[in-house]
Every structure is written in structure tokens, then in C-alpha cells.
Scaffold this motif. Structure first.
Motif, PDB file in Angstrom:
ATOM      1  N   LEU A 128       0.830  -1.203   0.000  1.00 43.75           N
ATOM      2  CA  LEU A 128       0.000   0.000   0.000  1.00 43.75           C
ATOM      3  C   LEU A 128       0.867   1.257   0.000  1.00 43.75           C
ATOM      4  CD1 LEU A 128      -3.051   0.746   0.183  1.00 43.75           C
ATOM      5  CD2 LEU A 128      -2.791   0.769   2.663  1.00 43.75           C
ATOM      6  N   GLU A 129       1.916   1.253   0.779  1.00 43.85           N
ATOM      7  CA  GLU A 129       2.790   2.433   0.855  1.00 43.85           C
ATOM      8  C   GLU A 129       3.619   2.606  -0.409  1.00 43.85           C
ATOM      9  OE1 GLU A 129       2.456   4.589   3.130  1.00 43.85           O
ATOM     10  OE2 GLU A 129       1.129   3.396   4.414  1.00 43.85           O
ATOM     11  N   GLN A 130       3.802   1.544  -1.177  1.00 44.23           N
ATOM     12  CA  GLN A 130       4.646   1.616  -2.377  1.00 44.23           C
ATOM     13  C   GLN A 130       3.850   1.808  -3.668  1.00 44.23           C
ATOM     14  OE1 GLN A 130       6.765  -2.087  -2.152  1.00 44.23           O
ATOM     15  NE2 GLN A 130       7.718  -1.568  -0.178  1.00 44.23           N
ATOM     16  N   HIS A 131       2.526   1.662  -3.614  1.00 42.55           N
ATOM     17  CA  HIS A 131       1.697   1.746  -4.818  1.00 42.55           C
ATOM     18  C   HIS A 131       0.523   2.685  -4.548  1.00 42.55           C
ATOM     19  CE1 HIS A 131       3.867  -2.080  -5.240  1.00 42.55           C
ATOM     20  NE2 HIS A 131       3.739  -1.908  -6.546  1.00 42.55           N
ATOM     21  N   ASP A 132       0.647   3.920  -4.998  1.00 45.63           N
ATOM     22  CA  ASP A 132      -0.379   4.924  -4.720  1.00 45.63           C
ATOM     23  C   ASP A 132      -1.752   4.508  -5.221  1.00 45.63           C
ATOM     24  OD1 ASP A 132       1.459   6.539  -3.482  1.00 45.63           O
ATOM     25  OD2 ASP A 132       1.776   7.863  -5.208  1.00 45.63           O
ATOM     26  N   GLU A 133      -1.784   3.776  -6.351  1.00 47.74           N
ATOM     27  CA  GLU A 133      -3.068   3.412  -6.933  1.00 47.74           C
ATOM     28  C   GLU A 133      -3.855   2.442  -6.046  1.00 47.74           C
ATOM     29  OE1 GLU A 133      -0.147   0.315  -8.384  1.00 47.74           O
ATOM     30  OE2 GLU A 133      -0.135   2.489  -8.034  1.00 47.74           O
ATOM     31  N   GLU A 134      -3.182   1.755  -5.121  1.00 43.90           N
ATOM     32  CA  GLU A 134      -3.862   0.793  -4.269  1.00 43.90           C
ATOM     33  C   GLU A 134      -4.700   1.477  -3.190  1.00 43.90           C
ATOM     34  OE1 GLU A 134      -5.297  -2.749  -2.684  1.00 43.90           O
ATOM     35  OE2 GLU A 134      -4.412  -2.286  -4.641  1.00 43.90           O
ATOM     36  N   TRP A 135      -4.390   2.733  -2.883  1.00 44.26           N
ATOM     37  CA  TRP A 135      -5.172   3.415  -1.854  1.00 44.26           C
ATOM     38  C   TRP A 135      -6.654   3.464  -2.219  1.00 44.26           C
ATOM     39  CZ3 TRP A 135      -3.824   4.267   2.924  1.00 44.26           C
ATOM     40  CH2 TRP A 135      -2.467   4.379   3.246  1.00 44.26           C
ATOM     41  N   GLN A 136      -6.958   3.668  -3.503  1.00 47.17           N
ATOM     42  CA  GLN A 136      -8.360   3.709  -3.907  1.00 47.17           C
ATOM     43  C   GLN A 136      -9.025   2.356  -3.705  1.00 47.17           C
ATOM     44  OE1 GLN A 136     -10.142   6.638  -5.073  1.00 47.17           O
ATOM     45  NE2 GLN A 136     -11.676   5.182  -4.322  1.00 47.17           N
ATOM     46  N   GLN A 137      -8.309   1.261  -4.021  1.00 46.23           N
ATOM     47  CA  GLN A 137      -8.859  -0.077  -3.798  1.00 46.23           C
ATOM     48  C   GLN A 137      -9.061  -0.338  -2.305  1.00 46.23           C
ATOM     49  OE1 GLN A 137      -9.910  -2.060  -6.172  1.00 46.23           O
ATOM     50  NE2 GLN A 137      -9.199  -0.698  -7.802  1.00 46.23           N
ATOM     51  N   PHE A 138      -8.129   0.148  -1.499  1.00 39.65           N
ATOM     52  CA  PHE A 138      -8.209   0.020  -0.041  1.00 39.65           C
ATOM     53  C   PHE A 138      -9.479   0.686   0.485  1.00 39.65           C
ATOM     54  CE2 PHE A 138      -7.046   2.061   4.091  1.00 39.65           C
ATOM     55  CZ  PHE A 138      -6.787   0.936   4.854  1.00 39.65           C
ATOM     56  N   VAL A 139      -9.713   1.924   0.066  1.00 37.38           N
ATOM     57  CA  VAL A 139     -10.902   2.653   0.514  1.00 37.38           C
ATOM     58  C   VAL A 139     -12.168   2.003  -0.036  1.00 37.38           C
ATOM     59  CG1 VAL A 139     -12.124   4.857   0.400  1.00 37.38           C
ATOM     60  CG2 VAL A 139      -9.658   4.819   0.821  1.00 37.38           C
ATOM     61  N   ASN A 140     -12.148   1.637  -1.320  1.00 34.50           N
ATOM     62  CA  ASN A 140     -13.318   0.995  -1.920  1.00 34.50           C
ATOM     63  C   ASN A 140     -13.718  -0.260  -1.158  1.00 34.50           C
ATOM     64  OD1 ASN A 140     -13.122   2.961  -3.884  1.00 34.50           O
ATOM     65  ND2 ASN A 140     -12.723   1.557  -5.572  1.00 34.50           N
ATOM     66  N   ALA A 141     -12.716  -1.023  -0.719  1.00 38.54           N
ATOM     67  CA  ALA A 141     -12.988  -2.285  -0.033  1.00 38.54           C
ATOM     68  C   ALA A 141     -13.652  -2.064   1.325  1.00 38.54           C
ATOM     69  CB  ALA A 141     -11.698  -3.080   0.139  1.00 38.54           C
ATOM     70  N   LEU A 142     -13.333  -0.959   1.977  1.00 40.49           N
ATOM     71  CA  LEU A 142     -13.751  -0.772   3.362  1.00 40.49           C
ATOM     72  C   LEU A 142     -14.960   0.141   3.538  1.00 40.49           C
ATOM     73  CD1 LEU A 142     -10.218  -0.512   4.993  1.00 40.49           C
ATOM     74  CD2 LEU A 142     -11.817  -2.425   5.155  1.00 40.49           C
ATOM     75  N   THR A 143     -15.396   0.797   2.476  1.00 37.60           N
ATOM     76  CA  THR A 143     -16.560   1.665   2.607  1.00 37.60           C
ATOM     77  C   THR A 143     -17.827   0.873   2.336  1.00 37.60           C
ATOM     78  OG1 THR A 143     -16.115   2.410   0.335  1.00 37.60           O
ATOM     79  CG2 THR A 143     -15.428   3.849   2.136  1.00 37.60           C
ATOM     80  N   THR A 144     -18.865   1.218   3.061  1.00 34.76           N
ATOM     81  CA  THR A 144     -20.156   0.545   2.938  1.00 34.76           C
ATOM     82  C   THR A 144     -21.098   1.428   2.146  1.00 34.76           C
ATOM     83  OG1 THR A 144     -19.844  -0.572   5.045  1.00 34.76           O
ATOM     84  CG2 THR A 144     -22.101  -0.418   4.222  1.00 34.76           C
ATOM     85  N   ASN A 145     -21.764   0.862   1.151  1.00 30.57           N
ATOM     86  CA  ASN A 145     -22.610   1.655   0.261  1.00 30.57           C
ATOM     87  C   ASN A 145     -24.050   1.170   0.327  1.00 30.57           C
ATOM     88  OD1 ASN A 145     -20.518   3.360  -1.264  1.00 30.57           O
ATOM     89  ND2 ASN A 145     -19.684   1.293  -1.412  1.00 30.57           N
ATOM     90  N   LEU A 146     -24.723   1.561   1.398  1.00 32.75           N
ATOM     91  CA  LEU A 146     -26.119   1.198   1.582  1.00 32.75           C
ATOM     92  C   LEU A 146     -26.979   2.359   1.103  1.00 32.75           C
ATOM     93  CD1 LEU A 146     -28.301  -0.706   2.736  1.00 32.75           C
ATOM     94  CD2 LEU A 146     -28.027   0.494   4.918  1.00 32.75           C
ATOM     95  N   THR A 147     -27.827   2.131   0.125  1.00 39.96           N
ATOM     96  CA  THR A 147     -28.636   3.214  -0.430  1.00 39.96           C
ATOM     97  C   THR A 147     -29.895   2.641  -1.039  1.00 39.96           C
ATOM     98  OG1 THR A 147     -28.553   5.150  -1.901  1.00 39.96           O
ATOM     99  CG2 THR A 147     -27.487   3.129  -2.692  1.00 39.96           C
ATOM    100  N   ALA A 148     -30.798   3.536  -1.417  1.00 37.60           N
ATOM    101  CA  ALA A 148     -32.064   3.116  -2.027  1.00 37.60           C
ATOM    102  C   ALA A 148     -32.694   4.326  -2.680  1.00 37.60           C
ATOM    103  CB  ALA A 148     -33.011   2.529  -0.974  1.00 37.60           C
ATOM    104  N   PHE A 149     -33.578   4.087  -3.648  1.00 37.97           N
ATOM    105  CA  PHE A 149     -34.319   5.186  -4.243  1.00 37.97           C
ATOM    106  C   PHE A 149     -35.273   5.783  -3.206  1.00 37.97           C
ATOM    107  CE2 PHE A 149     -33.205   2.830  -8.137  1.00 37.97           C
ATOM    108  CZ  PHE A 149     -32.651   3.866  -8.872  1.00 37.97           C
ATOM    109  N   PHE A 150     -35.284   7.101  -3.142  1.00 37.15           N
ATOM    110  CA  PHE A 150     -36.177   7.862  -2.261  1.00 37.15           C
ATOM    111  C   PHE A 150     -36.070   7.420  -0.799  1.00 37.15           C
ATOM    112  CE2 PHE A 150     -37.950   8.554  -6.464  1.00 37.15           C
ATOM    113  CZ  PHE A 150     -38.111   9.942  -6.454  1.00 37.15           C
ATOM    114  N   ARG A 151     -34.874   7.083  -0.401  1.00 42.74           N
ATOM    115  CA  ARG A 151     -34.646   6.779   1.011  1.00 42.74           C
ATOM    116  C   ARG A 151     -34.868   8.062   1.820  1.00 42.74           C
ATOM    117  NH1 ARG A 151     -28.870   4.610   3.479  1.00 42.74           N
ATOM    118  NH2 ARG A 151     -29.667   3.738   5.416  1.00 42.74           N
ATOM    119  N   GLU A 152     -35.613   7.977   2.912  1.00 47.28           N
ATOM    120  CA  GLU A 152     -36.026   9.144   3.702  1.00 47.28           C
ATOM    121  C   GLU A 152     -36.797  10.111   2.796  1.00 47.28           C
ATOM    122  OE1 GLU A 152     -33.317  10.403   6.918  1.00 47.28           O
ATOM    123  OE2 GLU A 152     -31.858   9.033   6.009  1.00 47.28           O
ATOM    124  N   ARG A 153     -37.965   9.671   2.384  1.00 49.26           N
ATOM    125  CA  ARG A 153     -38.759  10.354   1.356  1.00 49.26           C
ATOM    126  C   ARG A 153     -39.073  11.800   1.720  1.00 49.26           C
ATOM    127  NH1 ARG A 153     -41.633   8.648  -3.106  1.00 49.26           N
ATOM    128  NH2 ARG A 153     -40.983   6.483  -2.711  1.00 49.26           N
TER     129      ARG A 153
END
Length: 280
Positions: free
Chosen positions: A65-90
Motif C-alpha cells: 500500500l505504501e509503495q503503490h499509490d493506486e492501491e489506496w483507492q482499492q483500499f478505501v473501496n474495499a472498506l466503505t459501505t454503500n447502503l442506499t435506495a431510491f427515495f430513502r427518507e422520502r
């Protein structure tokens, strides 16, 4: 010593030090504070990256991770949670519909930022709301949608969803705003081109010093993202967001968020809806 894993057969040694290293890096890079109960989630998500990169340990991954800057995006992508829905909290979209007509009497275009857009349901819900409220597929609006996760942004730009994800929509909305797939795309629907063209998707890390967004926004959706930040980070982000709003502009937050600690910056004007504390 290694944390207890839920089942035998895990190929990577995983210690508390490894978890703390992940937590420190994620906070430093994205401002996200991982709670203690996320230890197993971290192992599950990052072990996929170790396998993909053919690495043998978390220590090797940290070095990579420290040697490959491009891996930081994969690192963040892996650990973020993407819970969503249409018209959530209408109620937020009902408020936005009322607000849009009032604001457009004073200026045009109406500018809205969806700051944690995930796979696109939120910004497309904003677009549908404004098309319906203003009676045009070419309304005087600008919608910016951003996320830190490049993977979900790719899905959002395509605007293709399983039919079950559209259950919150009315039959009229489905007919007006979606094209039903056939053949290989059976069981899916795509947002119509006219609606997709109303939304600009952009990768933005909320910790970045420059978001590249001009002031004069009318509304910001920042829902269910502040819960991942500690209070000092929340306050800094709120200060920056409020600074981008026109007088009287709206900030929509998530149902589990409150900003009592930042009452000098924002005031509640309804259910999880805020304005600048000194807004007109």
C-alpha cells in the motif's frame, strides 16, 4: 495476539495490530473512524485484496500500500459501505420539491450536491423529484453527485439496476424514468438518458483540501456519511459545506445523525434538515 476468527480455514494471520494499522490508515486517508466491532469486516474485505495481489500477509499488504499509490483507492473501496435506495427518507425529497419552486423564483439554475452518492439512487431520486416538481426533463438545475468509491461511481454512471431495487417507485415513475431490459438484460432496468444527463458524477474524497466545487449551492445531501467521522472531522466538514450554500440553502442529513455539537454552524429546520445557523 490474533483476534478470534469465526471459523477455521482463514489463510491469513490477522492480529489486533493489523486491525489498528488498517484503522489508522483509513482515518488518515479518508477520515473514516472504524469502530471496534468492524474487526471481522476488515478481515473479510481486505483478505480479498491480499488474494488478488498474491500477498501472504497483512504486513506485506501494508508495505504494498505504501509503495503503490493506486492501491489506496482499492483500499478505501474495499472498506466503505454503500447502503442506499431510491427515495430513502422520502420526506427529504418532498421538502426539496417544495423548495425548488420557491428558489427558482429568485435565481437559476438550482444547484444540488449529493456528496455520498454511492451507486446513484440518491442523485437519480433528486433528478426525478426536480423533473416532476418543475414539469420538464430539461429543468434549470445542476446536480453534482460524488463519492470516494470509484467502483460505485461506475455503477451510478451506467444507471442500471435490478428490478427489485425499484420497488419504492410508483408505477408512473417506473414508466417515465426507466427502460426495462430484455434478453440478456431481463430483470434489470436502466435510467432513461434524459435523467442521466442531469447528473454529473465525480470522485471526491471529503478530506481533500479542494473539492473543486464553486459556492452558491442551494442544497447538499450528506446523509449517513457523517456517522463514519469523529466529531472534530464532522465539524470541519460541516463548516466547509455550509460555506458552499447560498443563504437559505438546505443541508439534508441521515436519520441517525445529529449536529448538536455544531450548533454554532447549523440549525435544525425539520426532520434531519438543516440550514446555516445564521442563514437568511
Amino acid at each position: 495476539m490474533p483476534i478470534t476468527l469465526p471459523a477455521p480455514g482463514h489463510e491469513f494471520l490477522y492480529t489486533r495490530r493489523d486491525f489498528l494499522n488498517v484503522r489508522e490508515r483509513l482515518y488518515r486517508h479518508a477520515g473514516i473512524s472504524l469502530s471496534e466491532n468492524k474487526q471481522q469486516l476488515v478481515y473479510s474485505r481486505l483478505s480479498r485484496r491480499l488474494r488478488s495481489l498474491r500477498l501472504g500477509s497483512f504486513a506485506e499488504y501494508f508495505a504494498y500500500l505504501e509503495q503503490h499509490d493506486e492501491e489506496w483507492q482499492q483500499f478505501v473501496n474495499a472498506l466503505t459501505t454503500n447502503l442506499t435506495a431510491f427515495f430513502r427518507e422520502r420526506h427529504h425529497f418532498e421538502h426539496l420539491a417544495r423548495f425548488a419552486g420557491e428558489r427558482l423564483r429568485d435565481h437559476s439554475p438550482l444547484r444540488v450536491w449529493s456528496s455520498a452518492s454511492s451507486t446513484g439512487e440518491e442523485p437519480y431520486s433528486i433528478a426525478m423529484t426536480l423533473v416532476d416538481a418543475l414539469g420538464s426533463f430539461n429543468p434549470p438545475v445542476q446536480i453534482l453527485a460524488s463519492d470516494i468509491d470509484t467502483g460505485v461511481l461506475g455503477c451510478a454512471r451506467q444507471g442500471i439496476y435490478p428490478l427489485e431495487r425499484l420497488e419504492a417507485l410508483s408505477a408512473a415513475q417506473k414508466r417515465r424514468f426507466f427502460l426495462r431490459g430484455t434478453g440478456a438484460n431481463a430483470g434489470k432496468a436502466r435510467v432513461v438518458a434524459e435523467l442521466r444527463q442531469l447528473v454529473e458524477f465525480r470522485q471526491i474524497n471529503l478530506l481533500d483540501a479542494n473539492w473543486g466545487i464553486a459556492g452558491g449551492l442551494d442544497a447538499i445531501f450528506c446523509r449517513n456519511v457523517m456517522i463514519y467521522f469523529d466529531k472534530p472531522t464532522q465539524t470541519r466538514l460541516l463548516e466547509r459545506m455550509i460555506g458552499l450554500l447560498r443563504p437559505g440553502g438546505l443541508l439534508f442529513a441521515g436519520h441517525s445523525e445529529n449536529f448538536v455539537h455544531a450548533s454554532q454552524l447549523v440549525r435544525s429546520i425539520g426532520r434531519t434538515t438543516y440550514q446555516a445557523a445564521r442563514s437568511g
